[in-house]
Every structure is written in structure tokens, then in C-alpha cells.
Design a protein around this motif. Structure first.
Motif, mmCIF file in Angstrom:
data_model
loop_
_atom_site.group_PDB
_atom_site.id
_atom_site.type_symbol
_atom_site.label_atom_id
_atom_site.label_comp_id
_atom_site.label_asym_id
_atom_site.label_seq_id
_atom_site.Cartn_x
_atom_site.Cartn_y
_atom_site.Cartn_z
ATOM 1 N N GLU A 190 24.450 46.993 35.162
ATOM 2 C CA GLU A 190 25.981 46.626 34.510
ATOM 3 C C GLU A 190 26.885 46.862 33.931
ATOM 4 O O GLU A 190 27.983 46.931 33.861
ATOM 5 C CB GLU A 190 26.135 44.881 33.925
ATOM 6 N N GLN A 191 25.644 47.993 32.458
ATOM 7 C CA GLN A 191 26.627 48.284 31.903
ATOM 8 C C GLN A 191 26.209 49.910 31.373
ATOM 9 O O GLN A 191 26.703 50.937 31.063
ATOM 10 C CB GLN A 191 25.354 48.543 30.426
ATOM 11 N N LEU A 196 21.849 42.320 9.818
ATOM 12 C CA LEU A 196 20.775 42.007 10.679
ATOM 13 C C LEU A 196 20.863 41.670 12.220
ATOM 14 O O LEU A 196 20.168 41.048 12.991
ATOM 15 C CB LEU A 196 20.480 40.320 10.026
ATOM 16 N N ASN A 197 21.930 42.287 13.141
ATOM 17 C CA ASN A 197 22.214 42.155 14.249
ATOM 18 C C ASN A 197 20.505 42.926 15.056
ATOM 19 O O ASN A 197 20.589 43.636 14.581
ATOM 20 C CB ASN A 197 23.364 42.840 15.058
ATOM 21 N N PHE A 198 20.049 42.361 16.186
ATOM 22 C CA PHE A 198 18.730 43.320 16.334
ATOM 23 C C PHE A 198 18.940 43.025 18.286
ATOM 24 O O PHE A 198 19.690 41.982 18.595
ATOM 25 C CB PHE A 198 17.813 41.897 16.144
ATOM 26 N N GLU A 243 25.038 44.496 21.348
ATOM 27 C CA GLU A 243 26.322 44.407 21.463
ATOM 28 C C GLU A 243 26.951 43.150 22.086
ATOM 29 O O GLU A 243 28.297 43.386 22.116
ATOM 30 C CB GLU A 243 26.658 46.068 21.657
ATOM 31 N N THR A 244 25.944 42.431 22.711
ATOM 32 C CA THR A 244 25.704 41.128 23.718
ATOM 33 C C THR A 244 25.549 40.101 22.215
ATOM 34 O O THR A 244 25.433 39.970 21.210
ATOM 35 C CB THR A 244 25.195 40.894 24.354
ATOM 36 N N ALA A 272 18.566 48.421 24.744
ATOM 37 C CA ALA A 272 17.708 47.872 23.704
ATOM 38 C C ALA A 272 19.217 47.564 23.007
ATOM 39 O O ALA A 272 19.969 46.999 23.168
ATOM 40 C CB ALA A 272 17.820 48.342 22.541
ATOM 41 N N ARG A 273 19.900 49.176 22.680
ATOM 42 C CA ARG A 273 21.758 49.130 22.117
ATOM 43 C C ARG A 273 22.233 48.159 22.833
ATOM 44 O O ARG A 273 23.497 47.416 21.907
ATOM 45 C CB ARG A 273 21.591 50.733 21.317
#
Length: 301
Positions: free
Chosen positions: A126-127, A86-88, A109-110, A104-105
Motif C-alpha cells: 500500500e505504501q 521515542l517514535n518507533f 510514520e503511522t 519499519a520506517r
């Protein structure tokens, strides 16, 4: 588990001269993502790949080709959800990135779920994600529509759902391990209030995924979808109904409760598709059991 993927390219009334572009765009998204699933990619990777194709296709109201707000700017929203845990991840109000689902992806991951505006764009830089000139998102079709709407006295966004396509894009996939993911991306509604955020980046509204039930992505008039949390309801209906019935019940509930119009695509935990809309059209494509791709803008094709 046999991998499956379904995508949509927006609901409402698609003019005849734009139907083929919607069909081709949806097919291209499935053609890009389905082989990844066959090679063992995750459902998350597959829906992200499909949405990337649709965001770069100026046919749709997502990424390049998105609608303009009342200030003549493009503000993009996107989300992605992992049914395994259920990660979002979601972003809203993005102006300088053509494929906001990629941001969003990264958000997913944070430890956080949702970033907006300047904060989302700073995070994207930053990514190491590629920034674009905001002008690269504009297409002549939407510039002309903006000028037309700006010239109308008393225009409001609820009038935007006259016969014109609403090209929000979405994808739902299930991978070989039975994991489900869903994603939705949009530029919103034509001539929207600056800063307006619709259903697409809101968990449970414009997108939802849960391995125990299924996954959903929707398109339509976002305010009603938000008020009913339609995608989470559609997945809940899967506990008692098949995928087709759950999609149908979700749209019926939307109309019954808030007189809403939308379309929804579903995959249940067994890989069965559900599709329903109460608009004239909803462009969509999915993989058939023999591996071929079916595309249509109608319910009965």
C-alpha cells in the motif's frame, strides 16, 4: 553537533575467509550514510540508508543472505527508532521485501508501532514499496547450512551459536541537530522455529534511541536480549557512565543475568561511541574525528 554514525554487522565467530567481506560491508554502509549526515540529513534517514546497504549485501543475516528457518523459508525482522520523540516502527516475519527497514520506517510514520507477516507486507504494498521474489533472498551459503542442520538429529537453535557468524545488522547515528536514531535488521537464527521473532524488532531489546541519553543496537542470541531489554538498559547506563562503560556494563549484565552472548554499539547524546561484545567477533565500523572510517571485527584493533 558533529554528526556521527556507527554500524555493526553481527557478532559471534566470523571465519577468516569471511572477515574481509564483513569489514567491507560495514564500511560501505558508513560510506553511504555519513555523507548524508554531513549534508544535513536526519539521523533517521542516515540509519535507514546504512541498513539498506547491509540488507542488500549477502554477507549478512539481513535481507538477501538471511538464514533459513526450519521450514526452509526466510522471515525478516527490522526496526527503527527516533530518539527525538521515542517514535518507533518495526516489522516481523517479512518474506517478500529485501529491505524490511523501509517498511519499519513507514510504520514509524503511522499511529502504530509494529506490524507482522502478511499485514506488514500488505501495508508495504500500500505504501508503494518494491516487492521481491522470496527466492531473491536466498544465497547458496545459507541453503547449504540449512541442509546441514536439517540432517542433524535433535538440532536446536541454541546450537547455531557454534562457530558461525550471526550477521544481524544495526546502525546508530546522531545528526547536526543532536537527534539520535537507531535501527536493527535481521533474518534471525539459523533453523529457527517458523514464526520466531528475536530481539531485533523489539523496542528496548535489540534497539533503542532517546535524545536525552543515547542510542543502541545489538546483535547476538536474541532471547536473552529480549529478557533483559538490553539496549534500553545500555542507554540507561549512559546516565552514570561514559559510552564505553555503558556498553560494557550492558553486556556484563546480559551474561550475569541470563548467561547471554551478544554485542552492542552505542552513541551517547554527545556523540561518543561505545562498543562491546562477549563473542569472539563483532564486525563494526564508525567515523573517526578526522572523518575517516574505522572498521574491525575485534575489540582491540
Amino acid at each position: 553537533m558533529e554528526p556521527k554514525i556507527i554500524v555493526h554487522g553481527g557478532a559471534w565467530t566470523i571465519p577468516d575467509d569471511r572477515k574481509q567481506a564483513h569489514l567491507d560491508g560495514c564500511r560501505n554502509a558508513v560510506e553511504a550514510a555519513y555523507p548524508l549526515l554531513l549534508q544535513g540529513a536526519s539521523a533517521l534517514d542516515a540509519v535507514q540508508a546504512a541498513i539498506n546497504v547491509l540488507e542488500r549485501d549477502e554477507t549478512f543475516d539481513a535481507g538477501r543472505g538471511a538464514v533459513l528457518n526450519a521450514d526452509g523459508q526466510i522471515e525478516l525482522d527490522a526496526s527503527i527508532m527516533d530518539g527525538k520523540d521515542l517514535n518507533f516502527g518495526a516489522v516481523a516475519g517479512v518474506r517478500r521485501f529485501m529491505t524490511p527497514v523501509d517498511i519499519a520506517r513507514k510504520v514509524l510514520e503511522t499511529e502504530f508501532c509494529f506490524l507482522i507477516g502478511d499485514g506488514a507486507e500488505r501495508f508495504a504494498r500500500e505504501q508503494g514499496l518494491a516487492e521481491c521474489d522470496p527466492r531473491d533472498l536466498f544465497v547458496e551459503r545459507e541453503l547449504q547450512l540449512y541442509e546441514k542442520l536439517r540432517s542433524q538429529d535433535g538440532y536446536s537453535t541454541d546450537q547455531a551459536f557454534a562457530p558461525m557468524p550471526q550477521g544481524t545488522v544495526g546502525a546508530v547515528a546522531i545528526d547536526k541537530d543532536g537527534n539520535i536514531a537507531a535501527s536493527t535488521s535481521t533474518g534471525g537464527t539459523p533453523y529457527k522455529m517458523p514464526g520466531r521473532v528475536g530481539d531485533s524488532p523489539i523496542c528496548g531489546a535489540g534497539v533503542y534511541a532517546d535524545n536525552e541519553l543515547g542510542g543502541a543496537s545489538c546483535t547476538g542470541f536474541g532471547e536473552g536480549v529480549i529478557r533483559t531489554l538490553m539496549c534500553s538498559k545500555a542507554c540507561e547506563y549512559l546516565a552514570q557512565q561514559d559510552a564505553k562503560g555503558a556498553a560494557t556494563e550492558a553486556i556484563h549484565m546480559l551474561y550475569r543475568r541470563v548467561s547471554g552472548h551478544a554485542g552492542v554499539i552505542l552513541l551517547d547524546k554527545n556523540g561518543n561511541y561505545g562498543i562491546y561484545h562477549n563473542t569472539d567477533h563483532m564486525a563494526h565500523a564508525y567515523v573517526l574525528p578526522d572523518g575517516t572510517i574505522h572498521t574491525t571485527v575485534h575489540m582491540d584493533d
